[in-house]
Design a protein around this motif. Structure first.
Motif, PDB file in Angstrom:
ATOM      1  N   MET A 217      46.630  93.316   2.606  1.00 48.00           N
ATOM      2  CA  MET A 217      46.645  93.267   4.154  1.00 48.00           C
ATOM      3  C   MET A 217      48.261  92.811   4.585  1.00 48.00           C
ATOM      4  N   ALA A 218      48.518  92.756   5.851  1.00 45.93           N
ATOM      5  CA  ALA A 218      49.713  92.079   5.994  1.00 45.93           C
ATOM      6  C   ALA A 218      49.447  90.434   6.159  1.00 45.93           C
ATOM      7  N   VAL A 219      50.546  89.936   5.657  1.00 46.73           N
ATOM      8  CA  VAL A 219      50.625  88.435   5.675  1.00 46.73           C
ATOM      9  C   VAL A 219      50.687  87.640   6.932  1.00 46.73           C
ATOM     10  N   SER A 220      49.882  86.653   7.356  1.00 48.67           N
ATOM     11  CA  SER A 220      49.727  86.053   8.580  1.00 48.67           C
ATOM     12  C   SER A 220      51.083  85.293   8.966  1.00 48.67           C
ATOM     13  N   PRO A 221      51.464  85.154  10.053  1.00 43.30           N
ATOM     14  CA  PRO A 221      52.479  84.393  10.783  1.00 43.30           C
ATOM     15  C   PRO A 221      52.726  83.063   9.729  1.00 43.30           C
ATOM     16  N   GLU A 222      51.707  82.458   9.516  1.00 44.25           N
ATOM     17  CA  GLU A 222      51.813  81.056   9.056  1.00 44.25           C
ATOM     18  C   GLU A 222      52.224  81.215   7.560  1.00 44.25           C
ATOM     19  N   GLU A 223      51.957  82.517   7.018  1.00 43.72           N
ATOM     20  CA  GLU A 223      52.343  82.518   5.431  1.00 43.72           C
ATOM     21  C   GLU A 223      53.856  83.263   5.208  1.00 43.72           C
ATOM     22  N   VAL A 224      54.325  83.610   6.391  1.00 40.60           N
ATOM     23  CA  VAL A 224      55.544  84.648   6.029  1.00 40.60           C
ATOM     24  C   VAL A 224      56.577  83.847   5.390  1.00 40.60           C
ATOM     25  N   GLU A 225      56.814  82.401   5.658  1.00 45.85           N
ATOM     26  CA  GLU A 225      57.910  81.619   5.166  1.00 45.85           C
ATOM     27  C   GLU A 225      57.567  81.479   3.586  1.00 45.85           C
ATOM     28  N   PHE A 226      56.355  81.333   3.219  1.00 46.75           N
ATOM     29  CA  PHE A 226      56.073  81.297   1.637  1.00 46.75           C
ATOM     30  C   PHE A 226      56.213  82.604   0.996  1.00 46.75           C
ATOM     31  N   ALA A 227      55.959  83.684   1.702  1.00 48.45           N
ATOM     32  CA  ALA A 227      55.908  84.951   1.073  1.00 48.45           C
ATOM     33  C   ALA A 227      57.587  85.068   0.923  1.00 48.45           C
ATOM     34  N   LYS A 228      58.096  85.001   1.838  1.00 47.79           N
ATOM     35  CA  LYS A 228      59.753  85.096   1.723  1.00 47.79           C
ATOM     36  C   LYS A 228      60.382  84.376   0.632  1.00 47.79           C
ATOM     37  N   GLN A 229      59.953  83.085   0.334  1.00 43.03           N
ATOM     38  CA  GLN A 229      60.202  82.558  -0.823  1.00 43.03           C
ATOM     39  C   GLN A 229      59.890  82.948  -2.081  1.00 43.03           C
ATOM     40  N   ALA A 230      58.611  83.462  -2.077  1.00 44.98           N
ATOM     41  CA  ALA A 230      57.884  84.061  -3.348  1.00 44.98           C
ATOM     42  C   ALA A 230      58.862  85.339  -3.769  1.00 44.98           C
ATOM     43  N   MET A 231      58.973  86.368  -2.757  1.00 48.50           N
ATOM     44  CA  MET A 231      59.665  87.383  -3.138  1.00 48.50           C
ATOM     45  C   MET A 231      60.970  87.360  -3.223  1.00 48.50           C
ATOM     46  N   PHE A 232      61.921  86.779  -2.364  1.00 46.03           N
ATOM     47  CA  PHE A 232      63.304  86.376  -2.291  1.00 46.03           C
ATOM     48  C   PHE A 232      63.735  85.911  -3.626  1.00 46.03           C
ATOM     49  N   SER A 233      62.974  84.811  -4.102  1.00 40.49           N
ATOM     50  CA  SER A 233      63.264  83.944  -5.271  1.00 40.49           C
ATOM     51  C   SER A 233      63.366  84.870  -6.530  1.00 40.49           C
ATOM     52  N   ARG A 234      62.261  85.726  -6.698  1.00 40.58           N
ATOM     53  CA  ARG A 234      62.240  86.828  -7.745  1.00 40.58           C
ATOM     54  C   ARG A 234      62.981  87.906  -7.729  1.00 40.58           C
ATOM     55  N   HIS A 235      63.358  88.235  -6.426  1.00 42.38           N
ATOM     56  CA  HIS A 235      64.157  89.822  -6.037  1.00 42.38           C
ATOM     57  C   HIS A 235      64.919  89.152  -5.212  1.00 42.38           C
ATOM     58  N   PRO A 236      66.190  88.757  -5.321  1.00 41.93           N
ATOM     59  CA  PRO A 236      67.080  88.351  -4.519  1.00 41.93           C
ATOM     60  C   PRO A 236      67.790  89.373  -3.744  1.00 41.93           C
ATOM     61  N   VAL A 237      67.870  90.668  -4.470  1.00 46.98           N
ATOM     62  CA  VAL A 237      68.396  91.769  -3.877  1.00 46.98           C
ATOM     63  C   VAL A 237      67.912  92.097  -2.464  1.00 46.98           C
ATOM     64  N   MET A 238      66.256  91.995  -2.460  1.00 43.81           N
ATOM     65  CA  MET A 238      65.656  92.303  -1.205  1.00 43.81           C
ATOM     66  C   MET A 238      66.425  91.848  -0.003  1.00 43.81           C
ATOM     67  N   ARG A 239      67.198  90.602   0.134  1.00 42.47           N
ATOM     68  CA  ARG A 239      67.691  90.157   1.341  1.00 42.47           C
ATOM     69  C   ARG A 239      68.763  91.259   1.920  1.00 42.47           C
ATOM     70  N   LYS A 240      69.223  91.788   1.109  1.00 42.36           N
ATOM     71  CA  LYS A 240      70.376  92.931   1.529  1.00 42.36           C
ATOM     72  C   LYS A 240      69.826  94.398   1.706  1.00 42.36           C
ATOM     73  N   TRP A 241      68.382  94.589   1.633  1.00 43.63           N
ATOM     74  CA  TRP A 241      67.924  95.758   2.046  1.00 43.63           C
ATOM     75  C   TRP A 241      68.075  96.257   3.245  1.00 43.63           C
ATOM     76  N   PRO A 242      68.256  97.535   3.843  1.00 44.52           N
ATOM     77  CA  PRO A 242      68.634  97.922   5.365  1.00 44.52           C
ATOM     78  C   PRO A 242      67.550  97.534   6.213  1.00 44.52           C
ATOM     79  N   ARG A 243      67.830  96.902   7.178  1.00 42.72           N
ATOM     80  CA  ARG A 243      66.921  96.231   8.246  1.00 42.72           C
ATOM     81  C   ARG A 243      66.269  97.470   8.852  1.00 42.72           C
TER      82      ARG A 243
END
Length: 282
Positions: A217-243
């Motif tokens: 399921m989609a992450v709740s707004p309260e968890e978005v910041e942690f999900a961002k840290q989790a994914m971008f810390s392990r996959h830094p290239v995701m920050r540059k994926w086309p918006r």
């Protein structure tokens, strides 16, 4: 019979003495047999035969080492018939000989207490997994449909055991989840040290595999910041994926945990054991 002057006839006593001397010299040889011994090193061709052999006679005998998580394997021909017998009284037990060249190692199957930790280790160490969903496509409705997706259960110093995803609605798997959130996530040990060092195929049962089933399921707004840290810390290239692909975060609500790490069936792990365990490589 003529005899030259100065030449003596060999008497019976002299001939008997020579016969006794020859017998004494030759008699020890009757009790010995000369054996020719040949030895050779195991070559790559022999290694291939060992790897390709599938009969019971060619299967290696597993020798466990209680002080390690590994157990060495040797072909049955490498052991003496009396190897299992205790040494004679008053003699010291000989140290085991080193592994012959060309042999390989099997990992010992861990007990039930280590399974939750192994599962948590796979969930934290895996950078990707195979996500299987129920297809919502008009041509294959209701059929299994899978895709490989990058995952993270948290930053390197904060393992949660919960897989997070960074996905786009244009992915068929995500479209399936929007209709039916039930999914299964397979995390193989193909990235681990065991498979790489022993040159073992990822589908080999000795490479552990963790299967998590539940709802994505989609992450709740309260968890978005942690999900961002989790994914971008392990996959830094995701920050540059086309918006323009409208990326967003999802996570799996785990309902069942299954672990396979040896020849045989699956081992079920309860959610309580899974989330209480500390990630540890087995």
């Amino acid at each position: 019979m003529s005899v030259r002057r100065g030449q003596r006839l060999a008497g019976p006593g002299t001939r008997l003495s020579w016969l006794l001397c020859c017998s004494a010299l030759l008699s020890p040889a009757a009790g010995y047999v000369i054996v020719s011994s040949v030895s050779w090193a195991v070559t790559n061709e022999v290694d291939e035969e060992l790897d390709s052999a599938s009969t019971e006679e060619a299967m290696p005998a597993l020798l466990e080492d209680s002080g390690s998580i590994w157990q060495r394997s040797f072909p049955a021909s490498a052991h003496k018939e009396d190897a299992h017998l205790p040494p004679p009284a008053g003699t010291a037990r000989a140290r085991p000989s080193p592994a012959p060249p060309g042999m390989f190692s099997y990992r010992r199957e861990s007990g039930p207490r280590l399974r939750p930790s192994t599962a948590r280790f796979l969930a934290h160490a895996s950078a990707w997994g195979c996500l299987a969903t129920v297809s919502a496509h008009e041509k294959i409705p209701g059929l299994p449909f899978g895709n490989c997706v990058p995952i993270s259960d948290g930053p390197l110093n904060n393992s949660t055991g919960i897989p997070y995803f960074y996905v786009t609605p244009k992915d068929p798997v995500v479209a399936n989840l929007m209709k039916n959130p039930v999914a299964s996530l397979l995390l193989p040990e193909s990235e681990g040290e065991f498979c790489r060092k022993n040159i073992v195929d990822p589908e080999d049962p000795r490479c552990a595999r963790l299967t998590l089933t539940g709802q994505v399921m989609a992450v709740s707004p309260e968890e978005v910041e942690f999900a961002k840290q989790a994914m971008f810390s392990r996959h830094p290239v995701m920050r540059k994926w086309p918006r323009q692909y409208e990326w967003f975060f999802m996570k799996m609500r785990i309902e069942h945990i299954w672990l396979q790490k040896w020849y045989g069936g699956l081992a079920g792990i309860s959610r309580e054991e899974y989330f209480k365990a500390v990630p540890r490589k087995a």
